[in-house]
Motif scaffolding. Structure first.
Motif, PDB file in Angstrom:
ATOM      1  N   UNK A  83       5.769  -2.558 -23.051  1.00 29.19           N
ATOM      2  CA  UNK A  83       7.088  -3.042 -22.455  1.00 29.19           C
ATOM      3  C   UNK A  83       6.934  -2.896 -20.607  1.00 29.19           C
ATOM      4  N   UNK A  84       6.946  -3.766 -20.005  1.00 28.95           N
ATOM      5  CA  UNK A  84       6.435  -3.613 -18.598  1.00 28.95           C
ATOM      6  C   UNK A  84       7.818  -3.821 -17.995  1.00 28.95           C
TER       7      UNK A  84
ATOM      8  N   UNK B  39      -1.087  -1.961  -9.257  1.00 27.39           N
ATOM      9  CA  UNK B  39       0.093  -1.349  -9.661  1.00 27.39           C
ATOM     10  C   UNK B  39       0.514  -1.486 -10.891  1.00 27.39           C
ATOM     11  N   UNK B  40       0.916  -0.419 -11.820  1.00 26.23           N
ATOM     12  CA  UNK B  40       1.461  -0.543 -13.290  1.00 26.23           C
ATOM     13  C   UNK B  40       2.681   0.133 -13.357  1.00 26.23           C
ATOM     14  N   UNK B  41       3.312  -0.403 -14.318  1.00 23.22           N
ATOM     15  CA  UNK B  41       4.728  -0.021 -14.300  1.00 23.22           C
ATOM     16  C   UNK B  41       5.103  -0.374 -15.852  1.00 23.22           C
ATOM     17  N   UNK B  42       5.847   0.712 -16.330  1.00 20.47           N
ATOM     18  CA  UNK B  42       5.960   0.286 -17.932  1.00 20.47           C
ATOM     19  C   UNK B  42       6.925   1.301 -18.536  1.00 20.47           C
ATOM     20  N   UNK B  43       7.560   1.159 -19.783  1.00 23.97           N
ATOM     21  CA  UNK B  43       8.253   2.060 -20.586  1.00 23.97           C
ATOM     22  C   UNK B  43       7.487   2.395 -21.773  1.00 23.97           C
TER      23      UNK B  43
ATOM     24  N   UNK C 183       1.587   1.603 -22.636  1.00 25.13           N
ATOM     25  CA  UNK C 183       0.829   0.187 -22.247  1.00 25.13           C
ATOM     26  C   UNK C 183      -0.479   0.213 -22.088  1.00 25.13           C
ATOM     27  N   UNK C 184      -1.338  -0.810 -22.477  1.00 23.72           N
ATOM     28  CA  UNK C 184      -2.674  -1.119 -22.223  1.00 23.72           C
ATOM     29  C   UNK C 184      -2.525  -2.424 -21.111  1.00 23.72           C
ATOM     30  N   UNK C 185      -3.183  -2.052 -20.089  1.00 25.56           N
ATOM     31  CA  UNK C 185      -3.508  -3.230 -19.083  1.00 25.56           C
ATOM     32  C   UNK C 185      -4.827  -3.460 -18.778  1.00 25.56           C
ATOM     33  N   UNK C 186      -5.335  -4.653 -18.699  1.00 27.15           N
ATOM     34  CA  UNK C 186      -6.699  -4.947 -18.265  1.00 27.15           C
ATOM     35  C   UNK C 186      -6.755  -6.045 -17.268  1.00 27.15           C
ATOM     36  N   UNK C 187      -6.699  -5.213 -15.953  1.00 26.21           N
ATOM     37  CA  UNK C 187      -6.735  -5.828 -14.711  1.00 26.21           C
ATOM     38  C   UNK C 187      -8.259  -6.314 -14.683  1.00 26.21           C
ATOM     39  N   UNK C 188      -8.348  -7.473 -14.031  1.00 25.73           N
ATOM     40  CA  UNK C 188      -9.714  -8.065 -13.903  1.00 25.73           C
ATOM     41  C   UNK C 188      -9.848  -9.015 -12.519  1.00 25.73           C
ATOM     42  N   UNK C 189     -11.172  -8.878 -11.944  1.00 23.41           N
ATOM     43  CA  UNK C 189     -11.308  -9.856 -10.876  1.00 23.41           C
ATOM     44  C   UNK C 189     -12.849 -10.180 -10.923  1.00 23.41           C
ATOM     45  N   UNK C 190     -13.032 -11.254  -9.977  1.00 21.14           N
ATOM     46  CA  UNK C 190     -14.465 -11.561  -9.610  1.00 21.14           C
ATOM     47  C   UNK C 190     -14.542 -11.699  -8.106  1.00 21.14           C
TER      48      UNK C 190
ATOM     49  N   UNK D 223      -2.824   2.449  -8.263  1.00 17.34           N
ATOM     50  CA  UNK D 223      -1.460   3.354  -8.201  1.00 17.34           C
ATOM     51  C   UNK D 223      -0.463   3.419  -9.558  1.00 17.34           C
ATOM     52  N   UNK D 224       0.302   4.119  -9.927  1.00 13.18           N
ATOM     53  CA  UNK D 224       1.066   3.746 -10.664  1.00 13.18           C
ATOM     54  C   UNK D 224       2.679   4.002 -10.290  1.00 13.18           C
ATOM     55  N   UNK D 225       3.770   3.188 -10.837  1.00 10.81           N
ATOM     56  CA  UNK D 225       5.023   3.156 -10.240  1.00 10.81           C
ATOM     57  C   UNK D 225       5.813   3.274 -11.387  1.00 10.81           C
ATOM     58  N   UNK D 226       5.323   4.164 -12.422  1.00  9.97           N
ATOM     59  CA  UNK D 226       6.272   3.957 -13.948  1.00  9.97           C
ATOM     60  C   UNK D 226       6.778   5.309 -14.377  1.00  9.97           C
ATOM     61  N   UNK D 227       7.570   5.328 -15.353  1.00 10.83           N
ATOM     62  CA  UNK D 227       7.915   6.422 -16.229  1.00 10.83           C
ATOM     63  C   UNK D 227       6.928   6.419 -17.430  1.00 10.83           C
ATOM     64  N   UNK D 228       6.467   5.386 -17.787  1.00 10.94           N
ATOM     65  CA  UNK D 228       5.616   5.426 -18.992  1.00 10.94           C
ATOM     66  C   UNK D 228       4.217   5.784 -18.619  1.00 10.94           C
ATOM     67  N   UNK D 229       3.465   5.755 -19.867  1.00 14.24           N
ATOM     68  CA  UNK D 229       1.978   5.998 -20.017  1.00 14.24           C
ATOM     69  C   UNK D 229       1.246   4.756 -19.699  1.00 14.24           C
TER      70      UNK D 229
END
Lengths: 253, 423
Positions: B70-71, B166-170, B173-180, B196-202
């Motif tokens: 839940x983002x 930046x990540x933010x969730x309740x 959550x698993x996130x998979x940022x990617x770039x080339x 950085x994180x801006x969230x209350x969740x993990x």
């Protein structure tokens, strides 16, 4: 200025100082001489507050206060200065920032405002001249890559900036060539006033040709075995330490 | 054991599959390989040599019971923007055009993955091998909407590109940022990747970057990790240098409960050089694990590594530096140094240099040191009237300074110094 009474100190359970008594008054220069292993450097380390040494007996009163109860930085803030025999190299800490921090901590302790940048630079310039220290060294890391002579001159430079009441010069002459010795001695002599005092610890008499002591003490086996005036140093130089050793061997063992 | 391993991976796959759509910018073969790898090998435990001090499987089991995915929307903290840089923003693994600066620098192209044409998409899995590591596989299977950043050949970008992840969730959550990242022939760029994180969740952030530095190109990159005490991350950089290329990375780890970095540099063109510098300052129960790989495949190249750690509380630091000099890589110069200060009895550091050298005319060396604050330096400062607290700050600043001084952009250097708070 400072009164040392029956000072005993040990390192790793081995007693090195075995009852030192010494009084230094304001405006006096005292020389402490002695053979290797007599306890000269232990005395300076104990007075500066190095942790490795344990004081087992006696007291030291510095300007009316119990010196041995103070942390090393407090001793310095109270006006004690130790010129190290082996100044420590501290990579990454600039000489000038280090000195500014030291001076401002002392000023804060005395209830004074931090020194203004302009005044600090003027002070640094003036004192560098005194010990003929290259201005470039001030911006380098503390003692890093300094020659032996530069390290000793840096000690006297720091002393000049911090303006202590009592300075202990721990074998400042060791490793110095004759020119560096003269520069260091001139620095000390021009900083000398009626209010400040020096304890000059040395193995050789030659430094005392340049810094004239009021009193000379001979340290042997952790005790002051003989005291006198500057002539005592000359006598010692002529006879060598063996005479002293023979004379006091029995009673000190 | 095998069943237990696949268990965690399978749970993740089940949890994520229901919320994630199909990743349409990665070819089917890579997707299949990635899922197969995860099913067969699972998430690494400490039985895996490369994860000996970093049992990600156990940490995931303990810390993440239910990936609710839940983002939340992000209002970007304006303090994060750096003066004299171009800011790009990635929210929960997806490139955000809305929050990013409108870029109009000549020779710089930024496209999110779904904007790439079929040929363009092929480059996405060109560097990172999905059959080599679980986290590359995991990212590939569930990649966020990443971006392709390209600096055209002969372009010298004067302004650093600052990418804020930046990540933010309740909940969890698993996130998979990617770039080339692709630096064209004779081109030059500076990149700041800032987490950085801006969230209350993990959040468990599984980042993957593929960086391709073409002939005679130069990439100066910075990795700033500041994900807070609810941030868990695995950060993989797969870098390839072509002929006479130059790569320079400085990694600063400011916070994060788990930070595992896999920084793999493949030196595939002659006369190239790579520099990896790192500084980590850890406290409480943090675990920071830096794995670097310098893969010298060709002759006449240089590599240099300096990693420094300040480890407090009950935290653990790891530096594992592998230097691989292949048979053909004659006249290689490769150096590595790891220096650490332990500030408490419960803090620990594991350092391991791994040199595998198959060429006979090379210069390689490594050194490691671990100790407390230098007592003689401490006494010297105290004896000049500097209090123990102030002296400690001076000495730690001096220790960290060797790495921090490598940061060129002034605004970034200030941010790092402020965050480190020695001062």
């Amino acid at each position: 200025m400072i009164t040392i009474k029956n000072l005993h100190a040990s390192v790793d359970g081995k007693e090195i100082l075995r009852g030192i008594n010494l009084e230094v008054k304001a405006g006096e220069i005292h020389a402490i001489m002695g053979p290797n292993g007599s306890g000269k450097s232990t005395l300076s380390s104990v007075l500066a507050g190095k942790e490795d040494y344990e004081v087992t007996e006696g007291e030291v009163i510095f300007n009316g206060k119990n010196l041995l109860e103070m942390a090393p930085d407090v001793r310095a803030k109270e006006g004690l200065f130790l010129a190290f025999q082996y100044p420590v190299e501290i990579p990454g800490v600039s000489n000038i920032n280090f000195l500014k921090t030291a001076l401002n901590e002392k000023r804060a302790y005395e209830g004074k405002e931090p020194i203004e940048a302009k005044n600090f630079l003027a002070l640094v310039k003036e004192k560098q001249k005194l010990v003929e220290l290259d201005g470039k060294l001030a911006n380098r890391s503390v003692n890093e890559g300094f020659s032996g002579g530069e390290k000793k001159r840096n000690e006297i430079f720091q002393m000049a900036v911090l303006d202590p009441k009592l300075a202990i010069l721990d074998e400042t002459d060791s490793g110095l060539d004759i020119d560096a010795l003269r520069i260091v001695a001139n620095g000390v002599n021009s900083l000398k006033t009626k209010e400040n005092s020096y304890i000059v610890i040395t193995h050789y008499q030659r430094l005392l040709d340049h810094i004239i002591p009021d009193f000379v003490h001979i340290l042997y086996n952790g005790r002051i075995v003989k005291s006198g005036t500057k002539e005592l140093a000359l006598e010692l130089e002529a006879k060598g330490y063996d005479e002293i050793k023979k004379e006091f061997e029995k009673e000190s063992v | 054991m095998i069943a237990e391993k696949t268990n965690t991976a399978q749970q993740i796959i089940d949890a994520i599959s229901s919320t994630a759509g199909k990743v349409n910018f990665i070819n089917d073969q890579a997707l299949t390989d990635a899922l197969l790898y995860l099913e067969n090998k699972g998430i690494p435990t400490n039985k895996h040599e490369d994860y000996k001090y970093c049992n990600v499987d156990a940490i995931l089991k303990k810390e993440f019971k239910n990936f609710s995915q839940k983002f939340k929307d992000v209002n970007l903290d304006e303090d994060l923007r750096l003066a004299d840089t171009v800011t790009l923003v990635v929210v929960n693994g997806n490139y955000s055009e809305v929050l990013s600066d409108k870029v109009i620098l000549k020779g710089l192209h930024i496209n999110s993955f779904n904007q790439l044409n079929e040929n363009g998409k092929d480059i996405i899995t060109s560097q990172a091998d999905v059959k080599k590591d679980a986290f590359i596989a995991l990212n590939t299977a569930f990649s966020g909407q990443g971006f392709h950043l390209q600096v055209e050949k002969n372009t010298q970008l004067q302004i650093p590109i600052h990418i804020i992840y930046v990540s933010s969730c309740e909940g969890e959550a698993l996130i998979n940022p990617r770039n080339i990242i692709e630096i064209g022939q004779n081109a030059e760029a500076t990149l700041i990747e800032h987490y950085v994180t801006a969230q209350n969740g993990k959040v468990f952030s599984n980042f993957l970057s593929e960086k391709l530095i073409h002939e005679n190109a130069r990439l100066i990159s910075y990795t700033i990790q500041d994900e807070g005490d609810k941030g868990f991350s695995v950060n993989t950089n797969q870098v390839k240098l072509e002929k006479a290329a130059h790569y320079d990375n400085t990694t600063i780890i400011l916070s994060g409960q788990l930070t595992r970095n896999n920084h793999n540099v493949v030196i595939s063109g002659e006369n190239s050089e790579a520099h990896l510098n790192g500084l980590f300052v850890t406290d409480n129960t943090q675990l920071v694990d830096n794995h670097t790989l310098m893969d010298h495949q060709v002759p006449h190249c240089q590599s240099n590594e300096l990693y420094k750690g300040i480890i407090k509380g009950k935290s653990t630091g790891v530096f594992n530096g592998k230097i691989f000099v292949r048979k053909d890589a004659q006249k290689t110069n490769a150096y590595q140094s790891s220096k650490n200060i332990l500030l408490s009895d419960d803090a620990s550091i594991n350092t391991k240099p791994e040199l595998e050298i198959y060429a006979d005319d090379v210069k390689c060396s490594h050194g490691t040191s671990t100790g407390k604050i230098d007592e003689s330096a401490m006494f010297y400062l105290n004896a000049r009237g500097i209090s123990p607290d102030a002296a400690k700050i001076m000495l730690l600043n001096a220790f960290a300074g060797e790495v921090i001084d490598k940061i060129i952009p002034e605004s970034l250097k200030e941010l790092v110094q402020k965050k480190l708070g020695f001062k």
